[in-house]
Each structure stands twice: as C-alpha cells, then as structure tokens.
Write an enzyme that holds these catalytic residues in place. Structure first.
Site, PDB file in Angstrom:
ATOM      1  N   HIS A 175      36.350  45.232  34.791  1.00 38.71           N
ATOM      2  CA  HIS A 175      34.990  45.336  34.275  1.00 38.71           C
ATOM      3  C   HIS A 175      33.934  44.818  35.247  1.00 38.71           C
ATOM      4  O   HIS A 175      32.755  45.137  35.083  1.00 38.71           O
ATOM      5  CB  HIS A 175      34.872  44.574  32.959  1.00 38.71           C
ATOM      6  CG  HIS A 175      35.574  45.243  31.812  1.00 38.71           C
ATOM      7  ND1 HIS A 175      34.919  45.981  30.864  1.00 38.71           N
ATOM      8  CD2 HIS A 175      36.886  45.296  31.482  1.00 38.71           C
ATOM      9  CE1 HIS A 175      35.788  46.462  29.983  1.00 38.71           C
ATOM     10  NE2 HIS A 175      36.985  46.055  30.328  1.00 38.71           N
ATOM     11  N   ASP A 384      26.491  43.373  39.756  1.00 38.29           N
ATOM     12  CA  ASP A 384      27.024  43.604  38.420  1.00 38.29           C
ATOM     13  C   ASP A 384      27.935  44.830  38.445  1.00 38.29           C
ATOM     14  O   ASP A 384      27.603  45.837  39.097  1.00 38.29           O
ATOM     15  CB  ASP A 384      25.885  43.843  37.412  1.00 38.29           C
ATOM     16  CG  ASP A 384      26.117  43.127  36.099  1.00 38.29           C
ATOM     17  OD1 ASP A 384      27.282  42.864  35.766  1.00 38.29           O
ATOM     18  OD2 ASP A 384      25.128  42.842  35.399  1.00 38.29           O
TER      19      ASP A 384
END
Length: 515
Positions: A175, A384
């Site tokens: 993730h 991110d």
C-alpha cells in the site's frame, strides 16, 4: 470466543482448485463489535464485500498485548466472514510493529533514510512475528483457499507459509511506496526481504513506477530478472509484478457528501466561516505527509496575496495523531504545532484565525461534508503510495460548483488525477502560487477539471481494484503459465463484488489496515 477447531484443517500439499475461500491478511482487522457493526473505512468495505461473496477469513493482529507466549487466534463470525485475530506480547509489538515495520521499513519506503532505525533485535522480531502469524494461519487453511496479504507488516509471511507446505495461491499488495534500488537496499536484511517476495504468486504495487522500482531491485541485486511483460523470475520462481492503483467508491462517497451537508459539525463549520473561502487538508500525523511544508505554503500565500488575507481565507487542517510511541512522530507533532502557532500569531487577527488545526479523528460523514464545502483540497504529501484523501475530495464536490484539488507530484494519485493542480510540495512559493490560482479559478475551468477527474474515479472504483487484484491472484489470467518454475496454487472464481452497505462505513479509510 468461538472454538476454532472447525477451521483448523491440515495444509494440503496439492491444492484443490475448487470451492476455495478468500483469506485476507492485514496488520489490523476490523472485527465486528458486539452490535455486529465493524469499524471500517472504504477499503475495509470492499474487502468485506469480496469476503462475503466467496466466504472466508480476515486474519491479523488484534491490536492488543498479551502476556501469553503461545497465543491462539480469537474468532468472531458475521455471516460468511470469520474475523480471526491474535494478540502479541509487548516485546513483539515493540520489535515487530513500533520497531522494524514503522522505524525501518516505513521511513525507507518513504525515502527518509535519515529517520530509519536499523536494529538487529527489531529485525529478528519482525521475522519472528511473521512466522508466528504464518503458523497460526496455516492451521486454518483449506486446499482451495486464495490468500491475499496486505502491506509491509507481512512481507515475509508467504515465505513462512511455503516452508510449512502451503501451496495455495498467495498474493501481496504493497500500500505504500516502493523505493528505487539505492534507497531500498538500505533495508536491514534486504536480500531476505527480496527473497520473501518470490514466495508470492502476485506482488501488487500502487503505481507503475513502484513496480518498476521493485523489478530494478531484483535486477540490480542479481536476484532475478523481468520476463514476459509483468512477470519476474527470481530465486527459482516465476511470479507476477504489476501495478493496481487503489481507489474509492466515488458514487457512494458523492452521495455521502451530499447527505452530509445536514451534518451538525458541517453546519457549525459553515456558520463559523461566515461566507469565507475554506481550504482543507486531512492527514494522519506523519512526517511523510508534508504538513509542515503545507502550512508554510499557506502562510506564504497569505503574505504574497494580501487580497486573500483581506478576504479572510481560512484553512482547516485535520490531523489525527498516530504512532505516538515512535519518537519521530512526537517530534513532528511538536513541529507542526509550533508552525501553526507561529502562522496564526503572525497573520491572524482578533476576529480571524487563519489556520484551524484539529488533532482528532472525524467520522467519514463529517469529512465528506467538510470536503464538499472546501474551495480547495490541499493534498501535498512529500511521498505517498496513493493518497485516497485526494480522491475523496474530488468525489465529494458539487458538480455545479466544484472545488479545486492541489496535489503533490509525489502522491501516487497524481498519476491518475492529472487535472488537479500538480505541485512540488518542497517548493513553498510554487505551492502558494497554486493555491492562489485555485482560489481565482473560473467556474467553467473548475467544472472541466472536476469532470475529468471524476470520470477517472468512476472508471477505476474500489470494486474494480478488488476484482482486478483477485483475478490476478486467483490465476484467472494465467493461461500461459503451464511452464512455471513453481506449481501454481489454487484459484478462486470470483463473482461480482457486492455493493457497499451503509452500516459498514464509519471511520477514515486509513484505519482499515492499521496504519
């Protein structure tokens, strides 16, 4: 707790490719409460839908500490889903979770080598806990089960499962970002980490650059090579490496945002603004989110564009605390608080606080309503994997009068939401200029940009992401893999992913997997 004897089945050495369940593994598990409603964000809703359609187990850490050295899973069942969780000792939590996962893997994957703590004790704890979980999961598996493991907490789990004789299909989804080889190689036990990935049948990343970085790591380390498009060969196995950009249920979130206009907190916020434009930022308190840089950029915007200060443009920064036990997080909390105080003291007035800083979590409904009223969504992480706040902000907007997304080029979402104003978050002046442009942007341009981004979100929903990942993990797209270097595992014939149910959505999406 329910007796688990019925779930404990001996591991098959030869997979049965029929009637398998889905087994989801993550650090945290949204176990249903006594009332039957689990605390779940959008990701958890999608995973539970997939589990419900096939039947299966969601397995992981309970989030609790135990004094017992040998801890068996605790089970709660809701319909066709069994939620199985294990406690850890305080030593396990300190070494596996606070230590190796969050003070070694997390900073390195986010390109912060300066914050990485390399500890042999923590590394040993990380692998020990992964083996502990693997041994308990192996007892619960059946021949046809498909196993889907999530995130950096459990990279080695498939390797331990293979050692225990598990031949089921196993997939992994990362993730967070995966760094380039020169950065990734700083990981303690780097070779062992890379070898662990080869035990999976599918390794998924958020973006193609992340997948490319991983392939480069295999090649530059001499461990393997890329073959046949998205396939890699390493350590005697052939496995798929691909990008699966995660998303949200845009239509459901848009509906929630419309309904949230009646939310009490949202009404209070609107009244307090007295017609002023609002900018919103929503992030977990983490050094990767660029919160301090963002505050500096907002301050520069107010100073360089006096008309904005005159109009009393207000920024709302919602930042729930996280990982307070890790020293770096305590430091960033102090730094951000000081920056907020400095800005408000310098630029504020007796009747205007430019930056409202909230250190607590809010319901998904309240967030959706706050996104909808914000003229600008300021999403500027320094690094991110994806950033679903950016997608939620877009989905929440009114088609008639949408706000503008200002998005970091270092967020995975920037590769999809190309009609956002893309910025370099390290460049304070350029980010301030982007805020000014967003404030002044004409309605027609705002609508055009929003329509383009919303179309992207509709094309790649969270249900599409789940279905695509499971199709790859199950082996449905593996027609030409008869000559694989390792026996293929079991497969699952997934039906359509079930639609989300309103009672499942309760908290921000990042809580789903225990970040």
């Amino acid at each position: 707790m329910v007796n688990l004897d019925l779930l404990y089945k001996p591991v098959s050495l030869k997979p049965d490719r029929s009637n398998g369940r889905l087994i989801v593994v993550s650090n945290r598990v949204p176990v249903p409460t006594a009332s039957g409603a689990p605390a779940a964000g959008g990701l958890a809703v999608a995973l539970q839908s997939a589990l419900r359609s096939k039947g299966g187990i969601w397995f992981g850490w309970s989030g609790k500490a135990s004094q017992e050295a040998d801890r068996e899973p605790q089970l709660r069942t809701l319909g066709s889903i069994s939620f199985a969780v294990c406690d850890l000792t305080r030593r396990d939590i300190e070494e596996y979770y606070h230590g190796f996962a969050n003070q070694a893997l997390w900073p390195i994957c986010h390109y912060r080598l300066d914050l990485a703590r390399l500890s042999e004790r923590d590394a040993a704890g990380y692998f020990r806990v992964n083996e502990f979980f693997a041994r308990r999961l192996a007892k619960m598996l059946r021949p046809g089960d498909v196993i889907w493991i999530h995130d950096y907490h459990f990279i080695p789990m498939a390797a331990f499962l293979r050692q225990l004789g598990v031949q089921n299909r196993i997939g992994y989804f990362h993730h967070i970002p995966w760094p380039s080889p020169d950065t990734a190689s700083a990981m303690p036990h780097y070779d062992r980490i890379l070898r662990s990935f080869s035990s999976y049948d599918v390794v998924g990343f958020q973006t193609e650059p992340d997948a490319d970085n991983f392939r480069d790591c295999l090649i530059e380390s001499g461990a393997g090579r890329a073959v046949d498009g998205n396939w890699c060969e390493a350590y005697g196995r052939k496995f798929q490496v691909d990008a699966f950009p995660i998303s949200i249920d845009a239509e459901a979130f848009a509906l929630e945002a419309r309904l949230a206009e009646r939310n009490t907190l949202v009404r209070r916020m609107r009244a307090s603004l007295e017609g002023r434009a609002m900018i919103i930022g929503v992030d977990r308190l983490d050094y990767s989110k660029g919160i301090k840089h963002r505050i500096e950029a907002f301050g520069a915007f107010l100073e360089r564009y006096p008309e904005a200060a005159k109009a009393r443009v207000t920024m709302l920064q919602i930042t729930p605390k996280s990982r307070s036990e890790v020293p770096e997080y305590a430091n960033i909390q102090n730094e951000v608080a000081e920056e907020v105080g400095h800005l408000n003291g310098k630029l504020g007035d007796i009747d205007w606080t430019p930056l409202r800083y909230i250190n607590k979590a809010m319901s998904q409904s309240a967030l959706a309503g706050l996104y909808r009223m914000a003229r600008i969504g300021l999403v500027t992480p320094l690094r991110d994997g994806m950033n679903l706040v950016a997608k939620e902000y877009v989905a929440a907007q009114s088609p008639d009068d949408p706000g503008v997304l200002v998005l970091s080029q270092f967020a995975g979402a920037a590769r999809e939401l190309k009609s956002a104003l893309i910025v370099n978050p390290y460049d304070i002046g350029a980010t301030a200029a982007a805020i000014a442009r967003a404030i002044e942007m004409p309605l027609e341009e705002r609508q055009d940009r929003w329509r383009d981004m919303m179309a992207t979100l509709r094309d790649n929903s969270i249900d599409h992401w789940t279905a695509n990942c499971l199709q790859a993990i199950s082996g449905e797209s593996e027609a030409d893999l008869e000559g694989s270097l390792h026996p293929a595992g079991s497969i699952i014939r997934s039906g359509a992913i079930a639609k989300s149910e309103p009672w499942l959505a309760a908290s921000p999406i990042w809580t789903s997997l225990g970040y």
